[in-house]
Design a protein around this motif. Sequence first.
Motif, PDB file in Angstrom:
ATOM      1  N   SER A  18      -6.904  17.724   7.680  1.00  0.00           N
ATOM      2  CA  SER A  18      -7.479  18.133   6.395  1.00  0.00           C
ATOM      3  C   SER A  18      -7.713  16.971   5.449  1.00  0.00           C
ATOM      4  CB  SER A  18      -6.562  19.165   5.717  1.00  0.00           C
ATOM      5  OG  SER A  18      -5.282  18.607   5.453  1.00  0.00           O
ATOM      6  N   GLY A  19      -7.391  15.743   5.867  1.00  0.00           N
ATOM      7  CA  GLY A  19      -7.605  14.578   5.011  1.00  0.00           C
ATOM      8  C   GLY A  19      -6.737  14.564   3.774  1.00  0.00           C
ATOM      9  N   ALA A  20      -5.511  15.088   3.902  1.00  0.00           N
ATOM     10  CA  ALA A  20      -4.645  15.212   2.729  1.00  0.00           C
ATOM     11  C   ALA A  20      -3.882  13.936   2.403  1.00  0.00           C
ATOM     12  CB  ALA A  20      -3.650  16.349   2.945  1.00  0.00           C
ATOM     13  N   VAL A  21      -3.798  13.006   3.341  1.00  0.00           N
ATOM     14  CA  VAL A  21      -3.029  11.775   3.118  1.00  0.00           C
ATOM     15  C   VAL A  21      -3.912  10.735   2.436  1.00  0.00           C
ATOM     16  CG1 VAL A  21      -1.728   9.901   4.197  1.00  0.00           C
ATOM     17  CG2 VAL A  21      -1.568  12.231   5.112  1.00  0.00           C
ATOM     18  N   LEU A  22      -3.400  10.143   1.372  1.00  0.00           N
ATOM     19  CA  LEU A  22      -4.142   9.153   0.591  1.00  0.00           C
ATOM     20  C   LEU A  22      -3.438   7.798   0.658  1.00  0.00           C
ATOM     21  CD1 LEU A  22      -4.765  11.309  -2.629  1.00  0.00           C
ATOM     22  CD2 LEU A  22      -6.201  11.173  -0.582  1.00  0.00           C
ATOM     23  N   ALA A  23      -4.216   6.733   0.658  1.00  0.00           N
ATOM     24  CA  ALA A  23      -3.689   5.376   0.617  1.00  0.00           C
ATOM     25  C   ALA A  23      -4.064   4.778  -0.733  1.00  0.00           C
ATOM     26  CB  ALA A  23      -4.264   4.542   1.748  1.00  0.00           C
ATOM     27  N   ASP A  24      -3.060   4.503  -1.559  1.00  0.00           N
ATOM     28  CA  ASP A  24      -3.303   4.041  -2.939  1.00  0.00           C
ATOM     29  C   ASP A  24      -4.251   4.988  -3.665  1.00  0.00           C
ATOM     30  OD1 ASP A  24      -1.626   1.873  -2.649  1.00  0.00           O
ATOM     31  OD2 ASP A  24      -3.216   0.480  -2.114  1.00  0.00           O
ATOM     32  N   GLY A  25      -4.093   6.283  -3.404  1.00  0.00           N
ATOM     33  CA  GLY A  25      -4.881   7.300  -4.099  1.00  0.00           C
ATOM     34  C   GLY A  25      -6.239   7.583  -3.502  1.00  0.00           C
ATOM     35  N   MET A  52       0.852  -1.185   0.000  1.00  0.00           N
ATOM     36  CA  MET A  52       0.000   0.000   0.000  1.00  0.00           C
ATOM     37  C   MET A  52       0.892   1.240   0.000  1.00  0.00           C
ATOM     38  SD  MET A  52      -3.179   0.806   2.557  1.00  0.00           S
ATOM     39  CE  MET A  52      -3.955  -0.744   2.064  1.00  0.00           C
ATOM     40  N   LYS A  53       0.594   2.184  -0.883  1.00  0.00           N
ATOM     41  CA  LYS A  53       1.427   3.388  -1.016  1.00  0.00           C
ATOM     42  C   LYS A  53       0.687   4.603  -0.458  1.00  0.00           C
ATOM     43  CE  LYS A  53       3.998   6.157  -4.390  1.00  0.00           C
ATOM     44  NZ  LYS A  53       5.256   6.113  -3.619  1.00  0.00           N
ATOM     45  N   PHE A  54       1.345   5.336   0.422  1.00  0.00           N
ATOM     46  CA  PHE A  54       0.763   6.529   1.024  1.00  0.00           C
ATOM     47  C   PHE A  54       1.369   7.778   0.391  1.00  0.00           C
ATOM     48  CE2 PHE A  54      -0.195   3.259   4.031  1.00  0.00           C
ATOM     49  CZ  PHE A  54      -1.400   3.643   4.615  1.00  0.00           C
ATOM     50  N   THR A  55       0.507   8.693  -0.014  1.00  0.00           N
ATOM     51  CA  THR A  55       0.937   9.945  -0.624  1.00  0.00           C
ATOM     52  C   THR A  55       0.167  11.107  -0.001  1.00  0.00           C
ATOM     53  OG1 THR A  55      -0.707   9.644  -2.388  1.00  0.00           O
ATOM     54  CG2 THR A  55       1.543   8.875  -2.836  1.00  0.00           C
ATOM     55  N   ILE A  56       0.581  12.327  -0.318  1.00  0.00           N
ATOM     56  CA  ILE A  56      -0.074  13.521   0.216  1.00  0.00           C
ATOM     57  C   ILE A  56      -0.616  14.357  -0.930  1.00  0.00           C
ATOM     58  CG2 ILE A  56       0.278  15.681   1.492  1.00  0.00           C
ATOM     59  CD1 ILE A  56       2.350  14.229   3.171  1.00  0.00           C
ATOM     60  N   ASP A  57      -1.908  14.669  -0.875  1.00  0.00           N
ATOM     61  CA  ASP A  57      -2.554  15.553  -1.851  1.00  0.00           C
ATOM     62  C   ASP A  57      -2.138  16.978  -1.497  1.00  0.00           C
ATOM     63  OD1 ASP A  57      -4.254  17.208  -3.298  1.00  0.00           O
ATOM     64  OD2 ASP A  57      -5.938  15.812  -3.193  1.00  0.00           O
ATOM     65  N   GLN A  58      -1.251  17.543  -2.305  1.00  0.00           N
ATOM     66  CA  GLN A  58      -0.699  18.863  -1.995  1.00  0.00           C
ATOM     67  C   GLN A  58      -1.759  19.958  -2.009  1.00  0.00           C
ATOM     68  OE1 GLN A  58       2.336  19.064  -0.867  1.00  0.00           O
ATOM     69  NE2 GLN A  58       2.785  16.899  -1.291  1.00  0.00           N
ATOM     70  N   SER A  59      -2.864  19.730  -2.729  1.00  0.00           N
ATOM     71  CA  SER A  59      -3.921  20.744  -2.773  1.00  0.00           C
ATOM     72  C   SER A  59      -4.710  20.797  -1.471  1.00  0.00           C
ATOM     73  CB  SER A  59      -4.873  20.462  -3.941  1.00  0.00           C
ATOM     74  OG  SER A  59      -5.588  19.245  -3.739  1.00  0.00           O
ATOM     75  N   LEU A  60      -4.650  19.710  -0.686  1.00  0.00           N
ATOM     76  CA  LEU A  60      -5.357  19.674   0.598  1.00  0.00           C
ATOM     77  C   LEU A  60      -4.426  19.913   1.786  1.00  0.00           C
ATOM     78  CD1 LEU A  60      -7.690  16.559   0.044  1.00  0.00           C
ATOM     79  CD2 LEU A  60      -8.320  18.980  -0.091  1.00  0.00           C
ATOM     80  N   CYS A  61      -3.134  19.688   1.586  1.00  0.00           N
ATOM     81  CA  CYS A  61      -2.167  19.809   2.669  1.00  0.00           C
ATOM     82  C   CYS A  61      -2.026  21.261   3.123  1.00  0.00           C
ATOM     83  CB  CYS A  61      -0.811  19.271   2.214  1.00  0.00           C
ATOM     84  SG  CYS A  61       0.489  19.382   3.470  1.00  0.00           S
ATOM     85  N   THR A  62      -2.110  21.485   4.436  1.00  0.00           N
ATOM     86  CA  THR A  62      -1.997  22.838   5.001  1.00  0.00           C
ATOM     87  C   THR A  62      -0.599  23.121   5.540  1.00  0.00           C
ATOM     88  OG1 THR A  62      -2.733  22.119   7.193  1.00  0.00           O
ATOM     89  CG2 THR A  62      -4.443  22.805   5.628  1.00  0.00           C
ATOM     90  N   ARG A  63       0.332  22.162   5.402  1.00  0.00           N
ATOM     91  CA  ARG A  63       1.709  22.296   5.895  1.00  0.00           C
ATOM     92  C   ARG A  63       1.757  22.470   7.415  1.00  0.00           C
ATOM     93  NH1 ARG A  63       0.974  21.640   0.937  1.00  0.00           N
ATOM     94  NH2 ARG A  63       2.125  22.776  -0.689  1.00  0.00           N
ATOM     95  N   CYS A  64       0.813  21.854   8.126  1.00  0.00           N
ATOM     96  CA  CYS A  64       0.758  21.997   9.587  1.00  0.00           C
ATOM     97  C   CYS A  64       1.876  21.230  10.274  1.00  0.00           C
ATOM     98  CB  CYS A  64      -0.603  21.559  10.127  1.00  0.00           C
ATOM     99  SG  CYS A  64      -0.953  19.793   9.905  1.00  0.00           S
ATOM    100  N   GLY A  65       2.408  20.186   9.635  1.00  0.00           N
ATOM    101  CA  GLY A  65       3.523  19.428  10.187  1.00  0.00           C
ATOM    102  C   GLY A  65       3.141  18.355  11.184  1.00  0.00           C
ATOM    103  N   ILE A  66       1.847  18.156  11.412  1.00  0.00           N
ATOM    104  CA  ILE A  66       1.422  17.158  12.392  1.00  0.00           C
ATOM    105  C   ILE A  66       1.866  15.760  11.964  1.00  0.00           C
ATOM    106  CG2 ILE A  66      -0.584  16.043  13.456  1.00  0.00           C
ATOM    107  CD1 ILE A  66      -2.019  18.708  13.361  1.00  0.00           C
ATOM    108  N   CYS A  67       1.727  15.448  10.687  1.00  0.00           N
ATOM    109  CA  CYS A  67       2.099  14.110  10.209  1.00  0.00           C
ATOM    110  C   CYS A  67       3.594  13.868  10.337  1.00  0.00           C
ATOM    111  CB  CYS A  67       1.646  13.919   8.765  1.00  0.00           C
ATOM    112  SG  CYS A  67       2.422  15.053   7.579  1.00  0.00           S
ATOM    113  N   ILE A  68       4.404  14.922  10.194  1.00  0.00           N
ATOM    114  CA  ILE A  68       5.856  14.784  10.318  1.00  0.00           C
ATOM    115  C   ILE A  68       6.213  14.348  11.738  1.00  0.00           C
ATOM    116  CG2 ILE A  68       8.063  16.015  10.232  1.00  0.00           C
ATOM    117  CD1 ILE A  68       6.846  17.826   8.081  1.00  0.00           C
ATOM    118  N   ASN A  69       5.572  14.968  12.722  1.00  0.00           N
ATOM    119  CA  ASN A  69       5.835  14.627  14.122  1.00  0.00           C
ATOM    120  C   ASN A  69       5.258  13.266  14.499  1.00  0.00           C
ATOM    121  OD1 ASN A  69       7.134  17.095  14.613  1.00  0.00           O
ATOM    122  ND2 ASN A  69       5.187  18.119  15.021  1.00  0.00           N
TER     123      ASN A  69
END
Length: 286
Positions: A53-60, A1-18
């Motif tokens: 913001s629901g920006a992370v996608l799993a297999d799209g 399973m591939k996880f990606t980030i929809d840049q149009s939804l990403c707010t750059r909050c950094g929560i996922c990084i932490n």
Amino acid sequence: MKFTIDQSLCTRCGICINECPPGIIVQEKKTSEVRIGDENCLECSHCGMICPSGAVLADGNPLPLIPKQEDLADYEITDRLIRSKRSIRRYRSAPVLQEDLEEILKTGSLTATASNSRQCDAIVLQGGEVAAATSMMAGELLKLIKRLTSPLMRPFLGLLGAGRFADRKVTARYTGALKKTLEGRADPLFFHAPAVVILTYKKSGKRFGRTDCALAGAHMMLSAHARKLGSCMIGFAEIALRGKKARRKLGISDDRRVGLVFTLGYTDQKYFRYPARESWELPSSL
């Protein structure tokens, strides 16, 4: 399973990084875009579950939302509690309330066990006891890694289920974190949790002692989750406590073995979605 980030939804909050356990999510300096690395992804879904913001996608595809409790029937509320329980690695410093600990321990004691053997017992470490145990276990793990990565043992790492330590970069990462723990600068074992629960079982007891501890621990962690407490099963702590001397330092008698170790603590983390997982299909009727 591939996880990606929809840049149009990403707010750059950094929560996922932490939040990312292996630390493979990075923000590019030039574009400020947040991206998930392809290597070493655990596919745990934590980045997607915690993204507001629901920006992370799993297999799209977006991860499924956790429904609001007021919209659910009684059995659906139970399903929601179980399905939304996650492994928490960030805690507030506040101690766990005595009444919460007592109720969580009661849940464990009431768990059904094999042949009603009731051979499980619990040790609860709090405050300074957790810090002392962390340092002690870090020392035990460093000694174990040194033995495993010796020239004599290195060829057998795969057979021992420790093949990842054949990679010197992986070994350096683990030893570096553990040395920081001994210096009081990090806690990769218990994540500075205010409480740690150790479940033990009788060495000479029935054969399902470890399974009984796992069942009791799962129920206890769900009980904690219902009380807004986070928890996380700590496998490395079990490894650190395989030796008699280490167990004795925590007051565990020689006739008992460690069945499960987990953290407890209040957390400010909020998950909005369920994880992405392969579904279990019912087998076709014969």
